[in-house]
Design a protein around this motif. Structure first.
Motif, PDB file in Angstrom:
ATOM      1  N   ILE A  43       0.875  -1.176   0.000  1.00  0.00           N
ATOM      2  CA  ILE A  43       0.000   0.000   0.000  1.00  0.00           C
ATOM      3  C   ILE A  43       0.913   1.226   0.000  1.00  0.00           C
ATOM      4  O   ILE A  43       1.943   1.248   0.667  1.00  0.00           O
ATOM      5  N   ASP A  44       0.551   2.240  -0.762  1.00  0.00           N
ATOM      6  CA  ASP A  44       1.393   3.427  -0.871  1.00  0.00           C
ATOM      7  C   ASP A  44       1.304   4.333   0.358  1.00  0.00           C
ATOM      8  O   ASP A  44       2.278   5.010   0.697  1.00  0.00           O
ATOM      9  N   ASN A  45       0.153   4.363   1.024  1.00  0.00           N
ATOM     10  CA  ASN A  45      -0.017   5.278   2.142  1.00  0.00           C
ATOM     11  C   ASN A  45      -1.038   4.705   3.121  1.00  0.00           C
ATOM     12  O   ASN A  45      -2.099   4.248   2.712  1.00  0.00           O
ATOM     13  N   LEU A  46      -0.695   4.746   4.404  1.00  0.00           N
ATOM     14  CA  LEU A  46      -1.612   4.345   5.473  1.00  0.00           C
ATOM     15  C   LEU A  46      -1.752   5.515   6.415  1.00  0.00           C
ATOM     16  O   LEU A  46      -0.759   6.025   6.932  1.00  0.00           O
ATOM     17  N   ARG A  47      -2.989   5.962   6.618  1.00  0.00           N
ATOM     18  CA  ARG A  47      -3.251   7.065   7.542  1.00  0.00           C
ATOM     19  C   ARG A  47      -4.269   6.612   8.575  1.00  0.00           C
ATOM     20  O   ARG A  47      -5.114   5.763   8.286  1.00  0.00           O
ATOM     21  N   THR A  48      -4.192   7.201   9.745  1.00  0.00           N
ATOM     22  CA  THR A  48      -5.157   6.901  10.798  1.00  0.00           C
ATOM     23  C   THR A  48      -5.433   8.153  11.615  1.00  0.00           C
ATOM     24  O   THR A  48      -4.606   9.051  11.685  1.00  0.00           O
ATOM     25  N   GLN A  57      -4.227   3.874   0.953  1.00  0.00           N
ATOM     26  CA  GLN A  57      -4.220   4.453  -0.384  1.00  0.00           C
ATOM     27  C   GLN A  57      -3.254   3.683  -1.276  1.00  0.00           C
ATOM     28  O   GLN A  57      -2.093   3.476  -0.929  1.00  0.00           O
ATOM     29  N   ASP A  58      -3.766   3.258  -2.424  1.00  0.00           N
ATOM     30  CA  ASP A  58      -2.952   2.590  -3.432  1.00  0.00           C
ATOM     31  C   ASP A  58      -2.994   3.459  -4.690  1.00  0.00           C
ATOM     32  O   ASP A  58      -4.062   3.645  -5.276  1.00  0.00           O
ATOM     33  N   ASN A  59      -1.846   3.996  -5.080  1.00  0.00           N
ATOM     34  CA  ASN A  59      -1.800   4.934  -6.204  1.00  0.00           C
ATOM     35  C   ASN A  59      -1.841   4.262  -7.570  1.00  0.00           C
ATOM     36  O   ASN A  59      -2.116   4.910  -8.571  1.00  0.00           O
ATOM     37  N   LYS A  60      -1.563   2.962  -7.601  1.00  0.00           N
ATOM     38  CA  LYS A  60      -1.613   2.227  -8.873  1.00  0.00           C
ATOM     39  C   LYS A  60      -2.188   0.839  -8.594  1.00  0.00           C
ATOM     40  O   LYS A  60      -1.487  -0.164  -8.637  1.00  0.00           O
TER      41      LYS A  60
END
Length: 120
Positions: A43-48, A57-60
């Motif tokens: 995964i490109d980004n993990l936010r909490t 968030q997966d950009n591709k």
């Protein structure tokens, strides 16, 4: 169907791993190891917000790359993410976390999965 597949995959992937400390560790496992095994990338980004809501968030995203050639498929993209939402929810369920998973696509092939942890 995605829920059941996610449960089975998590069983197989976690049989040799140590116990997780908290739900953040579980989410990191989903983003790194689980996602890498299933989709061949992290995964490109993990936010909490540290209150039970996680955004992955997966950009591709691999399942949307073929559809991303034309803009006419943007409104239909969420149908292709239902299985993946089930994968995440099933995996978390088997790790003892009840959740609601939704997906959102604003520009293809990028997508965001929102995981809301339901407290028991």
């Amino acid at each position: 169907m995605g829920f059941r597949v996610g449960q089975g995959l998590i069983e197989r992937f976690t049989k040799d791993t140590a116990r997780f400390k908290d739900e953040l560790d579980i989410m990191k496992f989903i983003c790194k190891d689980f996602w890498t095994t299933v989709f061949k990338k992290q995964i490109d980004n993990l936010r909490t917000n540290h209150q039970g809501i996680y955004v992955l968030q997966d950009n591709k995203f691999r399942l949307l790359t073929q559809l991303s050639a034309g803009k006419q498929y943007l409104e239909h993209a969420s149908k292709y993410l239902a299985f993946t939402c089930g994968l995440i929810r099933g995996g978390l369920s088997n790790l003892g976390i009840k959740s609601i998973v939704t997906a959102e696509v604003s520009s293809m092939p990028a997508c965001k999965f929102q995981v809301m942890i339901q407290k028991l």
